[in-house]
Design a protein around this motif. Structure first.
Motif, PDB file in Angstrom:
ATOM      1  N   ALA A  15      -5.376   6.148  -5.197  1.00 28.11           N
ATOM      2  CA  ALA A  15      -6.581   5.309  -5.211  1.00 28.11           C
ATOM      3  C   ALA A  15      -6.236   3.857  -4.930  1.00 28.11           C
ATOM      4  CB  ALA A  15      -7.291   5.436  -6.557  1.00 28.11           C
ATOM      5  N   LYS A  16      -5.138   3.378  -5.544  1.00 23.94           N
ATOM      6  CA  LYS A  16      -4.715   2.001  -5.298  1.00 23.94           C
ATOM      7  C   LYS A  16      -4.211   1.843  -3.872  1.00 23.94           C
ATOM      8  CE  LYS A  16      -2.964  -0.637  -8.399  1.00 23.94           C
ATOM      9  NZ  LYS A  16      -2.082  -1.297  -9.384  1.00 23.94           N
TER      10      LYS A  16
ATOM     11  N   ALA B  43       0.831  -1.204   0.000  1.00 29.19           N
ATOM     12  CA  ALA B  43       0.000   0.000   0.000  1.00 29.19           C
ATOM     13  C   ALA B  43       0.867   1.256   0.000  1.00 29.19           C
ATOM     14  CB  ALA B  43      -0.922  -0.001   1.220  1.00 29.19           C
TER      15      ALA B  43
ATOM     16  N   TYR C  46       2.311   1.755  -3.434  1.00 31.14           N
ATOM     17  CA  TYR C  46       1.303   2.328  -4.334  1.00 31.14           C
ATOM     18  C   TYR C  46       1.206   3.838  -4.105  1.00 31.14           C
ATOM     19  CZ  TYR C  46      -0.667  -2.239  -5.751  1.00 31.14           C
ATOM     20  OH  TYR C  46      -0.865  -3.478  -6.280  1.00 31.14           O
TER      21      TYR C  46
ATOM     22  N   ARG D  73      -7.438  -0.654   2.672  1.00 34.27           N
ATOM     23  CA  ARG D  73      -8.704  -1.236   3.143  1.00 34.27           C
ATOM     24  C   ARG D  73      -8.547  -2.756   3.299  1.00 34.27           C
ATOM     25  NH1 ARG D  73     -12.465   2.743   3.232  1.00 34.27           N
ATOM     26  NH2 ARG D  73     -12.516   4.317   1.579  1.00 34.27           N
ATOM     27  N   LYS D  74      -7.783  -3.375   2.409  1.00 29.59           N
ATOM     28  CA  LYS D  74      -7.521  -4.809   2.540  1.00 29.59           C
ATOM     29  C   LYS D  74      -6.715  -5.094   3.808  1.00 29.59           C
ATOM     30  CE  LYS D  74      -7.376  -5.694  -2.469  1.00 29.59           C
ATOM     31  NZ  LYS D  74      -6.501  -6.118  -3.599  1.00 29.59           N
TER      32      LYS D  74
ATOM     33  N   GLU E  51      -7.320   1.486  -1.698  1.00 28.92           N
ATOM     34  CA  GLU E  51      -7.891   0.149  -1.890  1.00 28.92           C
ATOM     35  C   GLU E  51      -7.076  -0.904  -1.156  1.00 28.92           C
ATOM     36  OE1 GLU E  51      -8.838  -3.007  -5.556  1.00 28.92           O
ATOM     37  OE2 GLU E  51      -7.919  -1.062  -5.965  1.00 28.92           O
ATOM     38  N   GLN E  52      -5.744  -0.799  -1.247  1.00 21.61           N
ATOM     39  CA  GLN E  52      -4.874  -1.775  -0.592  1.00 21.61           C
ATOM     40  C   GLN E  52      -4.934  -1.636   0.927  1.00 21.61           C
ATOM     41  OE1 GLN E  52      -3.362  -4.303  -1.884  1.00 21.61           O
ATOM     42  NE2 GLN E  52      -2.318  -4.947   0.010  1.00 21.61           N
TER      43      GLN E  52
END
Length: 332
Positions: free
Chosen positions: A224-225, A213, A216, A231-232, A228-229
């Protein structure tokens, strides 16, 4: 008295552990092994017991068994108290190496234990280099050496050692993760490739997922990536405060203020002593127009950061003193 306690409650792991160390200190190494093995069965998350059994094995001349127990203690992800006797383990392993200096695994474990005690990076790296000298294709030792060098600010040499670890063992997830983390500041694109490889090899690795993350985020247009990462990561490790902090900062960067406040509030709840979390929450609250709440969070953040700076300076003085002592430079 300890034996009476065990007779009354045979499942009392701490009593077996105390008896084991007492027997070892009295020279009854066979009895110590039995008690400490029972303690491990009852206290499987206690690194201290593994280390005590490792010391006992080393004192009986069982080097392989001793190294194995020390490695087990080092590898516990979330060890329970008390703190292991790293100093005693280091001393005992050094004595064993005098008799068997050609054991690369012993040098590698000694380096790891020195690192746990905050020894000078030169002393730690020397043990990993000895391991590599004895076994040039020792991927774990290259990985450990790379980490030490990067942490010591020797980025070029550290990255080279980490690359060597991945060359020797292409499926070594931890080495790919460490290499990616080391490259994030200088080559975000390659860092992403290394960390994506690490995640594919070890999808349950929170470290690899989190550092991916961050990579990124360092890459051009990657916010944005990154979100998203992250959140994972928080789904994988809900109590990982740094992930909530990073997510909050990324969301704030994207002007998603209410979501940022939620993430940063969670970071503060999970790790209330981290000043950066309070400060970032204050910035988010300012953006939301909550001036009083923002002022309180910003003030708390500044106080904690200032206190942390003072602590880091004190720790640096201690570390420099320890390094001078180890190097024989007592005029420092």
């Amino acid at each position: 008295e300890l034996r009476h306690s065990i007779d009354r409650d045979p499942a009392m792991g701490a009593a077996h552990a105390f008896l084991g160390t007492a027997l070892r200190d009295r020279g009854d190494l066979a009895g110590a092994q039995v008690s400490l093995q029972r303690a491990i069965a009852l206290l499987p998350t206690s690194a201290a017991v593994f280390v005590d059994l490792g010391i006992t094995y080393l004192r009986t001349g069982k080097l392989d068994e001793g190294i194995g127990q020390l490695e087990a203690g080092l590898n516990l992800q979330v060890p329970s108290p008390p703190e292991p006797d790293w100093t005693g383990a280091i001393s005992t392993l050094r004595q064993a190496l005098v008799k068997a200096p050609d054991r690369p695994e012993a040098h590698n474990v000694l380096g790891l234990m020195l690192g746990r005690t905050g020894a000078a990076s030169t002393s730690v790296a020397a043990q990993f280099r000895d391991a590599i000298r004895l076994r040039p294709e020792y991927a774990e030792a290259h990985n450990n050496l790379g980490l030490v060098l990067v942490q010591a600010g020797e980025d070029e040499a550290g990255v080279a050692a980490l690359r060597e670890a991945t060359r020797i063992s292409p499926d070594y997830a931890d080495a790919h993760a460490n290499l990616g983390a080391a490259l994030t500041a200088t080559d975000a694109a390659e860092a992403v490739r290394e960390l994506e490889k690490a995640v594919s090899l070890a999808p349950g690795s929170v470290k690899a997922q989190f550092n991916l993350a961050l990579a990124y985020g360092a890459a051009s247009g990657g916010t944005a990536k990154e979100i998203e990462q992250l959140r994972k990561v928080v789904a994988l490790a809900p109590t990982f405060a740094r992930a909530h902090l990073a997510l909050g900062k990324a969301l704030l960067q994207e002007s998603k203020v209410p979501e940022a406040i939620d993430a940063l509030s969670e970071a503060v709840k999970l790790e209330p002593g981290r000043g950066e979390s309070h400060y970032q929450l204050g910035l988010a609250l300012t953006r939301a127009g909550r001036k009083d709440d923002a002022a309180a969070a910003l003030r708390k953040g500044r106080e904690l950061v200032a206190a942390d700076d003072r602590m880091q300076n004190a720790n640096l003085d201690v570390a420099e003193g320890r390094a001078a002592f180890e190097n024989g430079d007592l005029d420092q």
